[in-house]
Design a protein around this motif. Structure first.
Motif, PDB file in Angstrom:
ATOM      1  N   PRO A   1      -2.110   9.711   8.442  1.00 44.56           N
ATOM      2  CA  PRO A   1      -1.390   8.941   9.513  1.00 44.56           C
ATOM      3  C   PRO A   1      -0.745   7.788   9.141  1.00 44.56           C
ATOM      4  O   PRO A   1       0.250   7.478   9.899  1.00 44.56           O
ATOM      5  N   GLY A   2      -0.961   7.239   7.956  1.00 45.81           N
ATOM      6  CA  GLY A   2      -0.182   6.328   7.469  1.00 45.81           C
ATOM      7  C   GLY A   2       0.937   6.672   6.251  1.00 45.81           C
ATOM      8  O   GLY A   2       1.166   5.636   5.573  1.00 45.81           O
ATOM      9  N   TYR A   3       1.420   7.977   6.245  1.00 46.65           N
ATOM     10  CA  TYR A   3       2.225   8.259   5.240  1.00 46.65           C
ATOM     11  C   TYR A   3       3.192   7.407   5.054  1.00 46.65           C
ATOM     12  O   TYR A   3       4.110   6.900   5.955  1.00 46.65           O
ATOM     13  N   GLY A   4       3.549   6.789   3.899  1.00 46.00           N
ATOM     14  CA  GLY A   4       4.864   5.914   3.523  1.00 46.00           C
ATOM     15  C   GLY A   4       4.336   4.752   2.392  1.00 46.00           C
ATOM     16  O   GLY A   4       3.358   4.633   2.133  1.00 46.00           O
ATOM     17  N   VAL A   5       5.357   3.934   2.320  1.00 47.49           N
ATOM     18  CA  VAL A   5       5.320   2.856   1.462  1.00 47.49           C
ATOM     19  C   VAL A   5       5.189   1.692   2.371  1.00 47.49           C
ATOM     20  O   VAL A   5       5.794   1.385   3.093  1.00 47.49           O
ATOM     21  N   HIS A   6       3.954   0.939   2.439  1.00 49.37           N
ATOM     22  CA  HIS A   6       3.871  -0.293   3.275  1.00 49.37           C
ATOM     23  C   HIS A   6       3.869  -1.543   2.459  1.00 49.37           C
ATOM     24  O   HIS A   6       3.227  -1.795   1.620  1.00 49.37           O
ATOM     25  N   ASP A   7       4.889  -2.194   2.595  1.00 48.41           N
ATOM     26  CA  ASP A   7       5.255  -3.714   2.189  1.00 48.41           C
ATOM     27  C   ASP A   7       4.992  -4.503   3.323  1.00 48.41           C
ATOM     28  O   ASP A   7       5.340  -4.527   4.480  1.00 48.41           O
ATOM     29  N   VAL A   8       4.097  -5.642   2.922  1.00 47.44           N
ATOM     30  CA  VAL A   8       3.801  -6.672   3.945  1.00 47.44           C
ATOM     31  C   VAL A   8       4.188  -7.864   3.552  1.00 47.44           C
ATOM     32  O   VAL A   8       4.114  -8.292   2.286  1.00 47.44           O
ATOM     33  N   TYR A   9       4.785  -8.615   4.546  1.00 44.80           N
ATOM     34  CA  TYR A   9       5.394  -9.960   4.330  1.00 44.80           C
ATOM     35  C   TYR A   9       4.799 -11.103   5.057  1.00 44.80           C
ATOM     36  O   TYR A   9       4.532 -10.808   6.398  1.00 44.80           O
ATOM     37  N   THR A  10       5.067 -12.357   4.988  1.00 42.50           N
ATOM     38  CA  THR A  10       4.477 -13.408   6.094  1.00 42.50           C
ATOM     39  C   THR A  10       5.384 -14.723   5.417  1.00 42.50           C
ATOM     40  O   THR A  10       6.219 -14.647   4.637  1.00 42.50           O
ATOM     41  N   GLN A  11       5.280 -15.602   6.520  1.00 42.56           N
ATOM     42  CA  GLN A  11       6.022 -16.906   6.137  1.00 42.56           C
ATOM     43  C   GLN A  11       5.476 -17.566   4.795  1.00 42.56           C
ATOM     44  O   GLN A  11       4.380 -17.619   4.513  1.00 42.56           O
ATOM     45  N   PRO A  12       6.394 -18.265   4.065  1.00 37.75           N
ATOM     46  CA  PRO A  12       5.911 -19.255   3.103  1.00 37.75           C
ATOM     47  C   PRO A  12       4.950 -20.178   3.352  1.00 37.75           C
ATOM     48  O   PRO A  12       3.938 -20.218   2.683  1.00 37.75           O
TER      49      PRO A  12
ATOM     50  N   PHE B   1       0.707  -1.344   0.013  1.00 38.95           N
ATOM     51  CA  PHE B   1       0.063   0.088   0.130  1.00 38.95           C
ATOM     52  C   PHE B   1       0.837   1.336  -0.037  1.00 38.95           C
ATOM     53  O   PHE B   1       1.842   1.387   0.734  1.00 38.95           O
ATOM     54  N   VAL B   2       0.523   2.175  -0.875  1.00 39.30           N
ATOM     55  CA  VAL B   2       1.374   3.457  -0.653  1.00 39.30           C
ATOM     56  C   VAL B   2       0.194   4.736  -0.183  1.00 39.30           C
ATOM     57  O   VAL B   2      -0.659   4.850  -0.960  1.00 39.30           O
ATOM     58  N   VAL B   3       0.820   5.472   0.919  1.00 37.73           N
ATOM     59  CA  VAL B   3       0.231   6.579   1.187  1.00 37.73           C
ATOM     60  C   VAL B   3       1.050   7.632   0.763  1.00 37.73           C
ATOM     61  O   VAL B   3       1.991   7.983   1.660  1.00 37.73           O
ATOM     62  N   THR B   4       0.642   8.540   0.080  1.00 32.19           N
ATOM     63  CA  THR B   4       1.732   9.547  -0.402  1.00 32.19           C
ATOM     64  C   THR B   4       1.604  10.881   0.286  1.00 32.19           C
ATOM     65  O   THR B   4       2.424  11.700   0.557  1.00 32.19           O
ATOM     66  N   ASP B   5       0.360  11.082   0.885  1.00 35.88           N
ATOM     67  CA  ASP B   5      -0.026  12.349   1.748  1.00 35.88           C
ATOM     68  C   ASP B   5       0.808  12.352   2.968  1.00 35.88           C
ATOM     69  O   ASP B   5       0.656  11.653   3.985  1.00 35.88           O
ATOM     70  N   GLU B   6       2.028  13.389   2.915  1.00 38.54           N
ATOM     71  CA  GLU B   6       2.540  13.440   4.143  1.00 38.54           C
ATOM     72  C   GLU B   6       1.905  13.517   5.268  1.00 38.54           C
ATOM     73  O   GLU B   6       2.283  13.271   6.628  1.00 38.54           O
ATOM     74  N   LYS B   7       0.820  14.399   5.534  1.00 34.97           N
ATOM     75  CA  LYS B   7       0.014  14.579   6.589  1.00 34.97           C
ATOM     76  C   LYS B   7      -0.970  13.426   6.972  1.00 34.97           C
ATOM     77  O   LYS B   7      -1.528  13.353   8.124  1.00 34.97           O
TER      78      LYS B   7
ATOM     79  N   GLY C   1       8.311   7.390 -15.806  1.00 37.24           N
ATOM     80  CA  GLY C   1       7.058   8.284 -15.703  1.00 37.24           C
ATOM     81  C   GLY C   1       7.331   8.898 -14.382  1.00 37.24           C
ATOM     82  O   GLY C   1       8.460   8.452 -13.789  1.00 37.24           O
ATOM     83  N   PHE C   2       6.217   9.604 -13.873  1.00 38.83           N
ATOM     84  CA  PHE C   2       6.627  10.199 -12.356  1.00 38.83           C
ATOM     85  C   PHE C   2       6.712   8.897 -11.503  1.00 38.83           C
ATOM     86  O   PHE C   2       5.419   8.426 -11.388  1.00 38.83           O
ATOM     87  N   ALA C   3       7.493   8.571 -10.588  1.00 38.50           N
ATOM     88  CA  ALA C   3       7.290   7.394  -9.917  1.00 38.50           C
ATOM     89  C   ALA C   3       7.529   7.556  -8.422  1.00 38.50           C
ATOM     90  O   ALA C   3       8.076   8.669  -7.930  1.00 38.50           O
ATOM     91  N   ASN C   4       6.844   6.863  -7.525  1.00 34.29           N
ATOM     92  CA  ASN C   4       7.044   6.698  -5.996  1.00 34.29           C
ATOM     93  C   ASN C   4       7.940   5.405  -5.592  1.00 34.29           C
ATOM     94  O   ASN C   4       7.543   4.533  -6.341  1.00 34.29           O
ATOM     95  N   TRP C   5       8.824   5.626  -4.760  1.00 32.37           N
ATOM     96  CA  TRP C   5       9.467   4.424  -4.279  1.00 32.37           C
ATOM     97  C   TRP C   5       9.714   4.302  -2.610  1.00 32.37           C
ATOM     98  O   TRP C   5       9.399   5.403  -2.102  1.00 32.37           O
ATOM     99  N   ALA C   6      10.452   3.497  -2.160  1.00 38.09           N
ATOM    100  CA  ALA C   6      10.668   3.548  -1.027  1.00 38.09           C
ATOM    101  C   ALA C   6      11.871   3.712  -0.261  1.00 38.09           C
ATOM    102  O   ALA C   6      12.964   3.408  -0.790  1.00 38.09           O
TER     103      ALA C   6
END
Ligand code: HEC
Length: 180
Positions: A60-71, A52-58, A104-109
Protein backbone atom coordinates in the motif's frame (compact mmCIF):
# COMPACT_ATOMS: atom_id res chain seq x y z
CA UNK A 1 -19.05 56.88 38.43
CA UNK A 2 -19.62 53.11 38.29
CA UNK A 3 -21.49 53.53 35.01
CA UNK A 4 -18.66 55.49 33.46
CA UNK A 5 -16.18 52.86 34.54
CA UNK A 6 -18.37 50.13 33.13
CA UNK A 7 -18.68 52.01 29.87
CA UNK A 8 -14.95 52.63 29.69
CA UNK A 9 -14.36 48.92 30.30
CA UNK A 10 -16.88 47.94 27.62
CA UNK A 11 -15.22 50.25 25.11
CA UNK A 12 -11.78 48.94 26.00
CA UNK A 13 -12.92 45.32 25.61
CA UNK A 14 -14.71 45.96 22.32
CA UNK A 15 -11.67 47.65 20.81
CA UNK A 16 -9.44 44.79 21.96
CA UNK A 17 -11.67 41.98 20.73
CA UNK A 18 -11.22 42.52 16.99
CA UNK A 19 -7.49 42.18 17.60
CA UNK A 20 -7.95 38.73 19.10
CA UNK A 21 -10.16 37.40 16.33
CA UNK A 22 -7.72 37.90 13.41
CA UNK A 23 -4.89 36.47 15.52
CA UNK A 24 -6.81 33.19 15.86
CA UNK A 25 -7.73 33.19 12.17
CA UNK A 26 -4.00 33.15 11.51
CA UNK A 27 -3.72 29.74 13.23
CA UNK A 28 -2.19 28.46 10.00
CA UNK A 29 -1.68 29.89 6.51
CA UNK A 30 -2.74 26.47 5.16
CA UNK A 31 -5.99 26.12 7.10
CA UNK A 32 -9.13 28.18 6.46
CA UNK A 33 -11.81 29.15 8.97
CA UNK A 34 -13.78 25.94 8.29
CA UNK A 35 -10.72 23.74 8.68
CA UNK A 36 -10.06 23.03 4.98
CA UNK A 37 -6.36 22.20 4.51
CA UNK A 38 -4.21 23.21 1.54
CA UNK A 39 -0.89 21.67 0.56
CA UNK A 40 1.94 24.12 1.44
CA UNK A 41 3.83 25.10 -1.70
CA UNK A 42 7.31 25.54 -0.31
CA UNK A 43 7.55 22.55 2.01
CA UNK A 44 10.68 21.26 0.26
CA UNK A 45 12.50 24.32 1.61
CA UNK A 46 11.54 23.36 5.17
CA UNK A 47 13.49 20.84 7.25
CA UNK A 48 13.75 17.29 5.91
CA UNK A 49 12.95 14.94 8.81
CA UNK A 50 13.74 11.61 7.25
CA UNK A 51 12.85 9.02 4.62
CA UNK A 52 10.99 5.72 4.53
CA UNK A 53 11.36 3.56 1.42
CA UNK A 54 8.81 0.89 0.45
CA UNK A 55 10.21 -0.91 -2.59
CA UNK A 56 7.44 -3.54 -2.99
CA UNK A 57 5.24 -2.28 -5.83
CA UNK A 58 2.21 -4.19 -4.50
CA UNK A 59 2.46 -2.75 -0.98
CA UNK A 60 0.00 0.00 0.00
CA UNK A 61 2.85 2.40 0.67
CA UNK A 62 4.98 1.71 -2.43
CA UNK A 63 7.37 4.63 -2.91
CA UNK A 64 10.05 6.85 -1.43
CA UNK A 65 8.52 8.78 1.51
CA UNK A 66 10.24 12.05 2.37
CA UNK A 67 8.90 13.92 5.39
CA UNK A 68 9.25 17.68 5.98
CA UNK A 69 8.23 20.18 8.65
CA UNK A 70 8.79 23.86 9.51
CA UNK A 71 12.18 24.77 11.08
CA UNK A 72 10.46 26.23 14.19
CA UNK A 73 8.66 22.93 14.82
CA UNK A 74 11.96 21.05 14.80
CA UNK A 75 13.46 23.50 17.31
CA UNK A 76 10.41 23.22 19.60
CA UNK A 77 10.28 19.43 19.33
CA UNK A 78 13.94 19.13 20.30
CA UNK A 79 13.28 21.20 23.43
CA UNK A 80 9.91 19.79 24.54
CA UNK A 81 9.49 16.44 22.79
CA UNK A 82 6.17 17.72 21.44
CA UNK A 83 4.99 19.08 18.11
CA UNK A 84 3.88 22.69 18.69
CA UNK A 85 0.47 23.99 17.63
CA UNK A 86 0.47 24.73 13.89
CA UNK A 87 3.15 22.17 13.02
CA UNK A 88 2.68 20.85 9.49
CA UNK A 89 4.09 17.47 8.52
CA UNK A 90 4.22 16.80 4.78
CA UNK A 91 5.01 13.34 3.53
CA UNK A 92 5.83 13.35 -0.16
CA UNK A 93 5.68 9.94 -1.84
CA UNK A 94 7.56 9.45 -5.07
CA UNK A 95 8.03 6.43 -7.34
CA UNK A 96 11.03 4.21 -6.64
CA UNK A 97 13.74 4.33 -9.27
CA UNK A 98 16.53 1.80 -9.00
CA UNK A 99 19.65 0.64 -10.71
CA UNK A 100 23.34 -0.12 -10.44
CA UNK A 101 25.45 2.85 -9.40
CA UNK A 102 29.14 3.12 -8.66
CA UNK A 103 28.09 2.95 -4.97
CA UNK A 104 26.15 -0.30 -5.36
CA UNK A 105 22.55 -1.18 -6.33
CA UNK A 106 20.63 1.97 -5.42
CA UNK A 107 17.01 3.13 -4.99
CA UNK A 108 16.08 6.77 -5.41
CA UNK A 109 13.04 8.98 -5.84
CA UNK A 110 11.22 9.45 -9.16
CA UNK A 111 8.05 11.42 -9.94
CA UNK A 112 5.60 12.41 -7.23
CA UNK A 113 2.62 10.15 -6.54
CA UNK A 114 0.92 11.69 -3.48
CA UNK A 115 1.33 14.03 -0.52
CA UNK A 116 0.07 13.23 2.98
CA UNK A 117 -0.32 16.20 5.32
CA UNK A 118 -0.89 16.48 9.09
CA UNK A 119 -1.49 19.83 10.83
CA UNK A 120 -1.06 20.01 14.62
CA UNK A 121 -4.09 21.44 16.43
CA UNK A 122 -3.64 21.38 20.21
CA UNK A 123 -6.94 23.15 20.84
CA UNK A 124 -9.48 20.99 19.02
CA UNK A 125 -10.55 23.89 16.80
CA UNK A 126 -12.77 22.01 14.35
CA UNK A 127 -14.83 19.52 16.39
CA UNK A 128 -17.46 19.14 13.65
CA UNK A 129 -15.05 18.70 10.74
CA UNK A 130 -14.34 14.97 10.13
CA UNK A 131 -10.80 15.60 8.83
CA UNK A 132 -9.82 16.95 12.27
CA UNK A 133 -9.31 15.04 15.49
CA UNK A 134 -6.87 13.34 17.86
CA UNK A 135 -4.79 16.52 17.84
CA UNK A 136 -4.31 16.82 14.08
CA UNK A 137 -5.88 17.82 10.78
CA UNK A 138 -5.42 15.11 8.13
CA UNK A 139 -5.15 15.51 4.34
CA UNK A 140 -4.14 13.64 1.19
CA UNK A 141 -3.46 14.99 -2.29
CA UNK A 142 -2.67 13.16 -5.51
CA UNK A 143 -0.07 14.53 -7.92
CA UNK A 144 -2.78 14.92 -10.63
CA UNK A 145 -4.76 17.34 -8.45
CA UNK A 146 -2.71 18.93 -5.64
CA UNK A 147 -5.63 21.22 -4.76
CA UNK A 148 -8.11 18.49 -3.80
CA UNK A 149 -7.93 16.94 -0.33
CA UNK A 150 -9.06 13.34 -0.87
CA UNK A 151 -9.33 12.60 2.86
CA UNK A 152 -12.90 13.09 4.03
CA UNK A 153 -12.91 11.22 7.35
CA UNK A 154 -9.58 10.86 9.14
CA UNK A 155 -10.86 8.05 11.35
CA UNK A 156 -11.60 5.94 8.31
CA UNK A 157 -8.89 7.22 5.94
CA UNK A 158 -5.88 7.63 8.24
CA UNK A 159 -6.07 6.75 11.92
CA UNK A 160 -6.14 2.93 11.73
CA UNK A 161 -2.73 2.82 10.07
CA UNK A 162 -1.25 5.28 12.58
CA UNK A 163 -2.22 3.30 15.71
CA UNK A 164 1.31 1.81 16.06
CA UNK A 165 2.54 5.43 16.47
CA UNK A 166 -0.15 6.46 18.97
CA UNK A 167 2.30 6.91 21.85
CA UNK A 168 4.36 9.38 19.84
CA UNK A 169 1.35 11.59 18.94
CA UNK A 170 0.50 9.41 15.89
CA UNK A 171 3.85 10.24 14.22
CA UNK A 172 6.45 7.62 13.23
CA UNK A 173 9.27 9.55 14.89
CA UNK A 174 11.68 6.59 14.72
CA UNK A 175 12.18 7.46 11.04
CA UNK A 176 13.12 11.08 11.68
CA UNK A 177 16.72 11.45 12.94
CA UNK A 178 16.47 15.23 12.49
CA UNK A 179 14.21 15.37 15.58
CA UNK A 180 16.86 13.82 17.84
C1 HEC B 1 -1.58 1.99 4.84
C2 HEC B 1 -1.43 2.63 6.16
C3 HEC B 1 -1.52 4.15 6.25
C4 HEC B 1 -2.58 4.94 5.90
C5 HEC B 1 -3.91 4.53 5.28
C6 HEC B 1 -2.18 6.29 6.26
N1 HEC B 1 -0.93 6.31 6.79
FE1 HEC B 1 0.19 7.95 7.21
N2 HEC B 1 1.80 6.80 7.56
C7 HEC B 1 1.78 5.42 7.66
C8 HEC B 1 3.09 4.93 8.03
C9 HEC B 1 3.47 3.47 8.32
C10 HEC B 1 3.91 6.07 8.12
C11 HEC B 1 5.41 6.12 8.42
C12 HEC B 1 6.18 5.09 7.61
C13 HEC B 1 6.04 5.23 6.12
O1 HEC B 1 5.85 6.34 5.61
O2 HEC B 1 6.15 4.21 5.44
C14 HEC B 1 3.06 7.23 7.85
C15 HEC B 1 3.49 8.53 7.87
C16 HEC B 1 2.69 9.62 7.68
C17 HEC B 1 3.12 10.99 7.72
C18 HEC B 1 4.52 11.47 8.06
C19 HEC B 1 4.57 11.80 9.54
C20 HEC B 1 4.38 10.57 10.40
O3 HEC B 1 3.25 10.41 10.93
O4 HEC B 1 5.32 9.80 10.57
C21 HEC B 1 2.05 11.77 7.48
C22 HEC B 1 2.02 13.27 7.39
C23 HEC B 1 0.92 10.88 7.30
N3 HEC B 1 1.34 9.58 7.41
C24 HEC B 1 -0.37 11.31 7.10
C25 HEC B 1 -1.43 10.46 6.83
C26 HEC B 1 -2.77 10.93 6.52
C27 HEC B 1 -3.21 12.37 6.51
C28 HEC B 1 -3.51 9.83 6.23
C29 HEC B 1 -4.95 9.77 5.78
C30 HEC B 1 -5.33 10.58 4.64
C31 HEC B 1 -2.63 8.68 6.35
N4 HEC B 1 -1.39 9.10 6.75
C32 HEC B 1 -3.00 7.39 6.09
C33 HEC B 1 0.71 4.59 7.37
C34 HEC B 1 -0.49 5.01 6.84
Amino acid sequence: MKNILALALAVAVSTLLPNFAPAEEKFSPWVDAQGAITLPKDFRRWVHLGTFVVTDEKAPGYGVHDVYTQPRSVEAYKKTGKFPDGTVLVKEIRKVKSGAMTTGFANWAGEVLVWFVMVKDSRGRFPKNPIWGDGWGWALYKAEDPKKNLATDYKRDCLGCHIPAKDTDWVYVQGYPTLK
